[in-house]
Design an enzyme around this catalytic site. Structure first.
Site, PDB file in Angstrom:
ATOM      1  N   ALA A  80     -16.905  -6.401  -8.784  1.00 19.12           N
ATOM      2  CA  ALA A  80     -15.819  -5.938  -9.487  1.00 19.12           C
ATOM      3  C   ALA A  80     -15.703  -6.054 -10.781  1.00 19.12           C
ATOM      4  O   ALA A  80     -15.509  -5.399 -11.592  1.00 19.12           O
ATOM      5  CB  ALA A  80     -14.595  -6.431  -8.798  1.00 19.12           C
ATOM      6  N   ASP A 121     -15.837  -2.289  -4.012  1.00 19.00           N
ATOM      7  CA  ASP A 121     -16.070  -3.450  -3.091  1.00 19.00           C
ATOM      8  C   ASP A 121     -17.345  -3.741  -2.951  1.00 19.00           C
ATOM      9  O   ASP A 121     -18.147  -3.188  -2.925  1.00 19.00           O
ATOM     10  CB  ASP A 121     -15.167  -3.276  -1.710  1.00 19.00           C
ATOM     11  CG  ASP A 121     -14.831  -4.609  -1.009  1.00 19.00           C
ATOM     12  OD1 ASP A 121     -13.672  -4.800  -1.094  1.00 19.00           O
ATOM     13  OD2 ASP A 121     -15.624  -5.040  -0.478  1.00 19.00           O
ATOM     14  N   SER A 122     -17.524  -5.129  -2.574  1.00 16.06           N
ATOM     15  CA  SER A 122     -18.938  -5.700  -2.746  1.00 16.06           C
ATOM     16  C   SER A 122     -19.552  -5.543  -1.411  1.00 16.06           C
ATOM     17  O   SER A 122     -20.651  -5.801  -0.883  1.00 16.06           O
ATOM     18  CB  SER A 122     -18.913  -7.223  -3.215  1.00 16.06           C
ATOM     19  OG  SER A 122     -18.005  -8.000  -2.166  1.00 16.06           O
ATOM     20  N   ARG A 139       0.903  -1.122  -0.123  1.00 14.51           N
ATOM     21  CA  ARG A 139       0.067  -0.182   0.063  1.00 14.51           C
ATOM     22  C   ARG A 139       0.591   1.198   0.062  1.00 14.51           C
ATOM     23  O   ARG A 139       0.619   2.117  -0.728  1.00 14.51           O
ATOM     24  CB  ARG A 139      -0.833  -0.123   1.257  1.00 14.51           C
ATOM     25  CG  ARG A 139      -2.170  -1.015   1.023  1.00 14.51           C
ATOM     26  CD  ARG A 139      -3.172  -0.836   2.077  1.00 14.51           C
ATOM     27  NE  ARG A 139      -2.526  -1.350   3.407  1.00 14.51           N
ATOM     28  CZ  ARG A 139      -3.037  -2.381   4.010  1.00 14.51           C
ATOM     29  NH1 ARG A 139      -3.909  -3.349   3.349  1.00 14.51           N
ATOM     30  NH2 ARG A 139      -2.521  -2.934   5.326  1.00 14.51           N
ATOM     31  N   CYS A 151      -3.536 -13.906  -3.551  1.00 15.15           N
ATOM     32  CA  CYS A 151      -3.143 -14.394  -2.534  1.00 15.15           C
ATOM     33  C   CYS A 151      -3.681 -15.603  -2.272  1.00 15.15           C
ATOM     34  O   CYS A 151      -4.041 -16.432  -1.160  1.00 15.15           O
ATOM     35  CB  CYS A 151      -4.116 -13.610  -1.267  1.00 15.15           C
ATOM     36  SG  CYS A 151      -5.834 -13.653  -1.300  1.00 15.15           S
TER      37      CYS A 151
HETATM   38  N1  SAH Z   1      -6.835  -4.387  -0.905  1.00 12.90           N
HETATM   39  C1  SAH Z   1      -7.589  -4.386   0.386  1.00 12.90           C
HETATM   40  C2  SAH Z   1      -7.976  -5.946   0.837  1.00 12.90           C
HETATM   41  C3  SAH Z   1      -8.854  -6.729  -0.345  1.00 12.90           C
HETATM   42  S1  SAH Z   1      -9.332  -8.195   0.339  1.00 12.90           S
HETATM   43  C4  SAH Z   1      -6.606  -3.932   1.503  1.00 12.90           C
HETATM   44  O1  SAH Z   1      -5.575  -3.390   1.330  1.00 12.90           O
HETATM   45  O2  SAH Z   1      -7.124  -3.962   2.622  1.00 12.90           O
HETATM   46  C5  SAH Z   1     -10.485  -8.704  -0.882  1.00 12.90           C
HETATM   47  C6  SAH Z   1     -12.094  -7.823  -0.805  1.00 12.90           C
HETATM   48  O3  SAH Z   1     -12.781  -8.137  -2.122  1.00 12.90           O
HETATM   49  C7  SAH Z   1     -12.901  -8.022   0.359  1.00 12.90           C
HETATM   50  O4  SAH Z   1     -12.922  -6.623   0.828  1.00 12.90           O
HETATM   51  C8  SAH Z   1     -14.065  -8.342  -0.327  1.00 12.90           C
HETATM   52  O5  SAH Z   1     -15.078  -7.624   0.669  1.00 12.90           O
HETATM   53  C9  SAH Z   1     -14.113  -8.050  -1.912  1.00 12.90           C
HETATM   54  N2  SAH Z   1     -14.736  -8.658  -2.715  1.00 12.90           N
HETATM   55  C10 SAH Z   1     -14.899 -10.050  -2.667  1.00 12.90           C
HETATM   56  N3  SAH Z   1     -15.565 -10.515  -3.831  1.00 12.90           N
HETATM   57  C11 SAH Z   1     -15.920  -9.252  -4.642  1.00 12.90           C
HETATM   58  C12 SAH Z   1     -16.579  -8.982  -5.815  1.00 12.90           C
HETATM   59  N4  SAH Z   1     -17.020 -10.037  -6.592  1.00 12.90           N
HETATM   60  N5  SAH Z   1     -16.526  -7.684  -6.154  1.00 12.90           N
HETATM   61  C13 SAH Z   1     -15.985  -6.682  -5.270  1.00 12.90           C
HETATM   62  N6  SAH Z   1     -15.525  -6.961  -4.349  1.00 12.90           N
HETATM   63  C14 SAH Z   1     -15.385  -8.208  -3.722  1.00 12.90           C
END
Ligand code: SAH
Length: 398
Positions: free
Chosen positions: A282, A254-255, A214, A342
């Protein structure tokens, strides 16, 4: 000398254990002498009867023993646990006492030679995850020992994870030691404030493994003067805040509505306007952006784990390819894609091939300018390659 129940391995399954891999699978056991209590210490021997290691036992798990020591003279008692915890903490002293309350992983399970135990520190709160029966049984002692090693007000348990089922354990959360955590904990991450909800947030509250990445996005925005940044799978907006603090206009998608609510608060805590928060899927969002001919100077793609295990790799690969293909179409010429996976089951080599496939289909040209991983508070034991689950690429797109 105390005697322990003895697991004798079959000869063809000895090698990884000799090489100090910490997992003894049920299929590798030739014979068990004695009747070990769940969670108690067992001795592991080679087919020839020679001592190999000691670890804790769980008959209910596919992984029947998780190994703790390969030294025949070393006893696994409370003093042993306390010493091991102290070693992991002392390897991170440079992360502690920085003045501002920070977020740091203190114990990274198998990778800190403490199988099944995750502990993250957020300011003066510790959050503990017990992933196995052996750890679950010892968690109160562990919490108390850690509270003696670092200055904290409380240790909170977040053992609400699916993998506990594989160990025959229920999910559980609550205070293990000291005080209840506050609703939100403010930590400082490379100059940015992040608000963390350790009770209901993802993982132990947030994704500490991405902290350095980040900050890198923040630095990149400053250096390349990126104006428009898209943060896909934003969770509470961490990448976006780092970009925003360096002058970019950001969109977080985000969802999870709760994650975006906390993202808005986090933006305000950093003196930024909490705009550009999009709740939705997304994949659909990126397709709509392509339709609208939107473009961005920098895009972050940090999806959840698409492959839960080896069986899901193919489907996961399609998911990663799709999302990267969509994102690549939205990057301005000379802009950057920060893309992550991940999924432990998708290794770095496969991930790079997937992104290669996406660039080929996108009709763009891409150059990898960085290979990324989790920060150094998330070490990977060389004896435990499974620990290297997080990988990322920075791709310059033309
Ligand atoms: N980048 C973030 C961590 C991401 S974790 C950080 O640095 O803190 C993955 C995220 O994807 C979660 O917040 C989850 O809510 C979201 N997510 C899962 N499936 C999704 C989808 N289909 N569309 C959008 N967001 C989604």
């Amino acid at each position: 000398m105390t005697t322990f129940p003895i697991i004798t391995l079959s000869a063809e399954r000895e090698k990884p254990i000799r090489n100090r891999h910490p997992w003894v699978f049920s299929g590798g056991i030739k014979k068990l002498d004695g009747t070990p209590e769940p969670g108690s210490i067992v001795e592991v021997r080679g087919a020839d009867g020679r001592f190999l290691a000691r670890g804790y036992y769980n008959a209910q798990s596919q992984i029947q023993a998780r190994l703790l020591s390969w030294d025949e003279d070393e006893q696994i008692n409370e003093a042993w646990w306390r010493l091991r915890l102290a070693k992991a903490v002392s390897a991170r002293t440079h992360f502690l006492d920085r003045g501002a309350p920070s977020g740091v992983r203190l114990i990274n399970a198998e990778n800190d030679f403490l199988p099944g135990l995750i502990v993250d520190k957020y300011g003066d709160t510790l959050v503990l995850q017990a992933l196995t029966l052996g750890i679950d049984q010892r968690k109160h002692m562990i919490a108390e020992a850690l509270a003696g090693l670092v200055k904290v007000k409380g240790v909170y348990e977040r053992s609400d994870v699916d993998v506990r089922r594989l160990e025959g354990l229920e999910q559980t959360t609550g205070v293990l030691w000291g005080e209840e955590p506050p609703k939100h904990i403010a930590i400082t991450e490379h100059g940015v404030t992040l608000l963390v909800d350790v009770r209901t947030g993802h993982k132990t509250g947030t994704y500490l493994d991405q902290a350095d990445n980040r900050a890198l996005v923040g630095a990149w925005v400053a250096r390349t003067q990126a104006k428009r940044v898209l943060n896909v799978f934003s969770y509470t907006g961490g990448f976006g805040v780092h970009a925003g603090k360096n002058g970019a206009q950001t969109v977080n998608i985000d969802s999870s509505a709760e994650a975006l609510d906390l993202a808005e608060e986090t933006y305000r805590a950093n003196g930024l306007r909490a705009s550009g928060m999009v709740e939705g899927d997304a994949f659909a969002f990126l397709r709509a952006e392509i339709e609208d001919k939107s473009t961005y100077d920098l895009i972050v793609l940090d999806p959840p784990k698409f492959a839960q295990n080896k069986q899901h790799v193919e489907r996961a690969a399609r998911g990663y390819k799709d999302i990267n293909l969509h994102a690549l179409r939205l990057v301005n010429s000379g802009g950057y894609l920060f893309t992550y996976s991940c999924s432990g089951a998708v290794d770095a080599d496969l991930f790079q091939k997937i992104v290669f496939g996406a660039i080929a289909d996108s009709g763009r040209t891409g150059q990898i300018v960085r290979w990324l991983s989790a920060g150094e508070d998330h070490p990977v034991a060389l004896t435990f390659p499974e620990g290297a689950y997080l990988k990322g690429l920075v791709v310059r797109v033309e």
